[in-house]
Design a protein around this motif. Structure first.
Motif, PDB file in Angstrom:
ATOM      1  N   ARG A  55      11.247  10.683 -22.151  1.00 41.18           N
ATOM      2  CA  ARG A  55      10.942   9.267 -22.004  1.00 41.18           C
ATOM      3  C   ARG A  55      11.359   8.714 -20.642  1.00 41.18           C
ATOM      4  N   THR A  56      12.605   8.905 -20.255  1.00 45.59           N
ATOM      5  CA  THR A  56      13.106   8.356 -18.993  1.00 45.59           C
ATOM      6  C   THR A  56      12.368   8.959 -17.809  1.00 45.59           C
ATOM      7  N   ARG A  57      12.096  10.253 -17.880  1.00 45.44           N
ATOM      8  CA  ARG A  57      11.391  10.928 -16.795  1.00 45.44           C
ATOM      9  C   ARG A  57       9.972  10.372 -16.637  1.00 45.44           C
ATOM     10  N   ILE A  58       9.278  10.196 -17.756  1.00 48.34           N
ATOM     11  CA  ILE A  58       7.901   9.698 -17.705  1.00 48.34           C
ATOM     12  C   ILE A  58       7.857   8.282 -17.149  1.00 48.34           C
ATOM     13  N   LEU A  59       8.734   7.415 -17.644  1.00 48.26           N
ATOM     14  CA  LEU A  59       8.738   6.024 -17.170  1.00 48.26           C
ATOM     15  C   LEU A  59       9.098   5.950 -15.692  1.00 48.26           C
ATOM     16  N   THR A  60      10.021   6.792 -15.259  1.00 47.72           N
ATOM     17  CA  THR A  60      10.387   6.822 -13.835  1.00 47.72           C
ATOM     18  C   THR A  60       9.213   7.298 -12.983  1.00 47.72           C
ATOM     19  N   ALA A  61       8.486   8.291 -13.471  1.00 40.86           N
ATOM     20  CA  ALA A  61       7.319   8.804 -12.743  1.00 40.86           C
ATOM     21  C   ALA A  61       6.266   7.716 -12.563  1.00 40.86           C
ATOM     22  N   VAL A  62       6.071   6.907 -13.594  1.00 41.15           N
ATOM     23  CA  VAL A  62       5.093   5.812 -13.502  1.00 41.15           C
ATOM     24  C   VAL A  62       5.545   4.775 -12.477  1.00 41.15           C
ATOM     25  N   VAL A  63       6.828   4.483 -12.433  1.00 41.63           N
ATOM     26  CA  VAL A  63       7.352   3.538 -11.444  1.00 41.63           C
ATOM     27  C   VAL A  63       7.113   4.065 -10.029  1.00 41.63           C
ATOM     28  N   ILE A  64       7.384   5.355  -9.815  1.00 49.91           N
ATOM     29  CA  ILE A  64       7.177   5.951  -8.492  1.00 49.91           C
ATOM     30  C   ILE A  64       5.718   5.814  -8.070  1.00 49.91           C
ATOM     31  N   MET A  65       4.804   6.150  -8.973  1.00 51.49           N
ATOM     32  CA  MET A  65       3.391   6.056  -8.637  1.00 51.49           C
ATOM     33  C   MET A  65       2.937   4.619  -8.458  1.00 51.49           C
ATOM     34  N   GLY A  66       3.539   3.697  -9.219  1.00 50.92           N
ATOM     35  CA  GLY A  66       3.194   2.288  -9.058  1.00 50.92           C
ATOM     36  C   GLY A  66       3.551   1.758  -7.679  1.00 50.92           C
ATOM     37  N   ILE A  67       4.633   2.295  -7.114  1.00 52.60           N
ATOM     38  CA  ILE A  67       5.065   1.874  -5.777  1.00 52.60           C
ATOM     39  C   ILE A  67       4.238   2.547  -4.684  1.00 52.60           C
ATOM     40  N   ILE A  68       3.947   3.842  -4.867  1.00 51.03           N
ATOM     41  CA  ILE A  68       3.349   4.637  -3.799  1.00 51.03           C
ATOM     42  C   ILE A  68       1.819   4.647  -3.816  1.00 51.03           C
ATOM     43  N   ALA A  69       1.206   4.610  -4.987  1.00 48.93           N
ATOM     44  CA  ALA A  69      -0.250   4.770  -5.088  1.00 48.93           C
ATOM     45  C   ALA A  69      -1.048   3.791  -4.219  1.00 48.93           C
ATOM     46  N   PRO A  70      -0.629   2.516  -4.074  1.00 47.76           N
ATOM     47  CA  PRO A  70      -1.415   1.604  -3.225  1.00 47.76           C
ATOM     48  C   PRO A  70      -1.530   2.052  -1.772  1.00 47.76           C
ATOM     49  N   LEU A  71      -0.646   2.956  -1.326  1.00 45.56           N
ATOM     50  CA  LEU A  71      -0.760   3.455   0.043  1.00 45.56           C
ATOM     51  C   LEU A  71      -2.019   4.289   0.239  1.00 45.56           C
ATOM     52  N   PHE A  72      -2.692   4.638  -0.864  1.00 46.81           N
ATOM     53  CA  PHE A  72      -3.942   5.373  -0.731  1.00 46.81           C
ATOM     54  C   PHE A  72      -5.037   4.509  -0.119  1.00 46.81           C
ATOM     55  N   TYR A  73      -4.936   3.186  -0.241  1.00 45.35           N
ATOM     56  CA  TYR A  73      -5.991   2.313   0.285  1.00 45.35           C
ATOM     57  C   TYR A  73      -6.152   2.429   1.804  1.00 45.35           C
ATOM     58  N   PRO A  74      -5.066   2.380   2.598  1.00 44.52           N
ATOM     59  CA  PRO A  74      -5.254   2.590   4.043  1.00 44.52           C
ATOM     60  C   PRO A  74      -5.883   3.935   4.354  1.00 44.52           C
ATOM     61  N   PHE A  75      -5.517   4.964   3.599  1.00 41.80           N
ATOM     62  CA  PHE A  75      -6.084   6.298   3.802  1.00 41.80           C
ATOM     63  C   PHE A  75      -7.592   6.281   3.542  1.00 41.80           C
ATOM     64  N   ALA A  76      -8.003   5.606   2.465  1.00 38.79           N
ATOM     65  CA  ALA A  76      -9.425   5.519   2.139  1.00 38.79           C
ATOM     66  C   ALA A  76     -10.196   4.762   3.211  1.00 38.79           C
ATOM     67  N   VAL A  77      -9.600   3.685   3.722  1.00 38.89           N
ATOM     68  CA  VAL A  77     -10.285   2.862   4.726  1.00 38.89           C
ATOM     69  C   VAL A  77     -10.430   3.618   6.039  1.00 38.89           C
ATOM     70  N   VAL A  78      -9.391   4.310   6.476  1.00 33.98           N
ATOM     71  CA  VAL A  78      -9.485   5.028   7.751  1.00 33.98           C
ATOM     72  C   VAL A  78     -10.500   6.174   7.641  1.00 33.98           C
ATOM     73  N   THR A  79     -10.659   6.738   6.461  1.00 38.14           N
ATOM     74  CA  THR A  79     -11.706   7.749   6.258  1.00 38.14           C
ATOM     75  C   THR A  79     -13.083   7.141   6.468  1.00 38.14           C
ATOM     76  N   SER A  80     -13.312   5.979   5.872  1.00 36.68           N
ATOM     77  CA  SER A  80     -14.608   5.308   6.039  1.00 36.68           C
ATOM     78  C   SER A  80     -14.838   4.876   7.486  1.00 36.68           C
ATOM     79  N   LEU A  81     -13.779   4.472   8.179  1.00 34.21           N
ATOM     80  CA  LEU A  81     -13.935   4.080   9.577  1.00 34.21           C
ATOM     81  C   LEU A  81     -14.380   5.260  10.438  1.00 34.21           C
ATOM     82  N   GLN A  82     -13.908   6.459  10.112  1.00 35.09           N
ATOM     83  CA  GLN A  82     -14.350   7.629  10.862  1.00 35.09           C
ATOM     84  C   GLN A  82     -15.786   8.013  10.499  1.00 35.09           C
ATOM     85  N   MET A  83     -16.163   7.851   9.250  1.00 31.90           N
ATOM     86  CA  MET A  83     -17.555   8.076   8.858  1.00 31.90           C
ATOM     87  C   MET A  83     -18.465   7.035   9.501  1.00 31.90           C
ATOM     88  N   ASN A  84     -17.908   5.847   9.713  1.00 32.69           N
ATOM     89  CA  ASN A  84     -18.623   4.769  10.393  1.00 32.69           C
ATOM     90  C   ASN A  84     -19.086   5.210  11.780  1.00 32.69           C
TER      91      ASN A  84
END
Length: 240
Positions: A55-84
């Motif tokens: 339980r504690t491990r799973i909930l902690t893992a979700v917290v980590i991803m909740g903090i870090i996952a939004p950093l994928f947006y800059p990565f996605a945008v810079v990919t599209s800018l290069q395809m641009n």
């Protein structure tokens, strides 16, 4: 904006993808202990024991991803800018890549939030835990089929690039096509309770996971290379 500062932001955006990759591996496999996944044939008591014991491990893992996952947006945008650059402006390929890439953080966080719901109350009915666990694995593995379009479009953009110095190397286009094919079997988890197409099977889980890791490292490499060439092209007129 100062051109040099702009390209610093671009490089930082590429490295955001690396941070997300490392954090995801740590959260999912190390902290959450979700690799290997439980069998689709496990009963309610087995799943309840797994969820309450971790339980504690799973909930902690979700917290980590909740903090870090939004950093994928800059990565996605810079990919599209290069395809641009390949399309000479915003076009069909770069827009499809961007709109399909924005699904990624939700595709990770929503299933993990479901698993957190299952583990949140240790005294929950085991049958409900089983239901939520099924929803997590079916969604987490099955939703990967969405990214078939994303990576295939990057492959198409790479192959049709006719610039004297292509944005992405040609081999990277074929790597994207290979990953698109490898990700496709994930959709069969909805009709497979065991075997290679189940959520813990070689074609639905393990082969796509390893292929995605290879692709992601290659993606970071070619994006850094593309940003460097983009900066060189942009600063050339100023130097002249």
């Amino acid at each position: 904006m100062d051109e040099k500062l702009k390209f610093r932001f671009y490089r930082l955006s590429v490295w955001c993808g690396a941070v997300v990759l490392v954090a995801f591996i740590i959260a999912f496999a190390v902290v959450g202990k979700l690799n290997p996944p439980p069998s689709p044939t496990a009963d309610a008591q087995q799943i309840a024991a797994f969820l309450t014991g971790n339980r504690t491990r799973i909930l902690t893992a979700v917290v980590i991803m909740g903090i870090i996952a939004p950093l994928f947006y800059p990565f996605a945008v810079v990919t599209s800018l290069q395809m641009n650059r390949i399309e000479g402006g915003w076009g069909l390929l770069s827009m499809i890549q961007l709109t399909t890439a924005v699904v990624a953080p939700t595709g990770w966080l929503y299933p993990m939030a479901v698993l957190a719901t299952a583990a949140y109350r240790p005294n929950r009915d085991p049958d409900l835990m089983l239901l939520l666990s099924d929803q997590f694995w079916l969604t987490y593995v099955g939703v990967a089929v969405i990214f078939v379009v994303n990576v295939a479009i990057i492959g198409v953009a790479t192959i049709v690039d006719r610039r004297p110095e292509p944005v992405f190397p040609r081999w990277f286009g074929y790597l994207n096509f290979a990953l698109a094919i490898i990700l496709l079997p994930g959709v069969f988890v909805y009709v497979s309770a065991d075997g290679p197409f189940a959520w813990n099977g070689v074609f639905a889980m393990w082969l796509p996971a390893f292929a995605f890791l290879i692709w992601k490292v290659a993606m970071i490499y070619v994006l850094l290379r593309a940003v460097r060439s983009h900066e060189h092209e942009s600063l050339q007129p100023a130097v002249a």
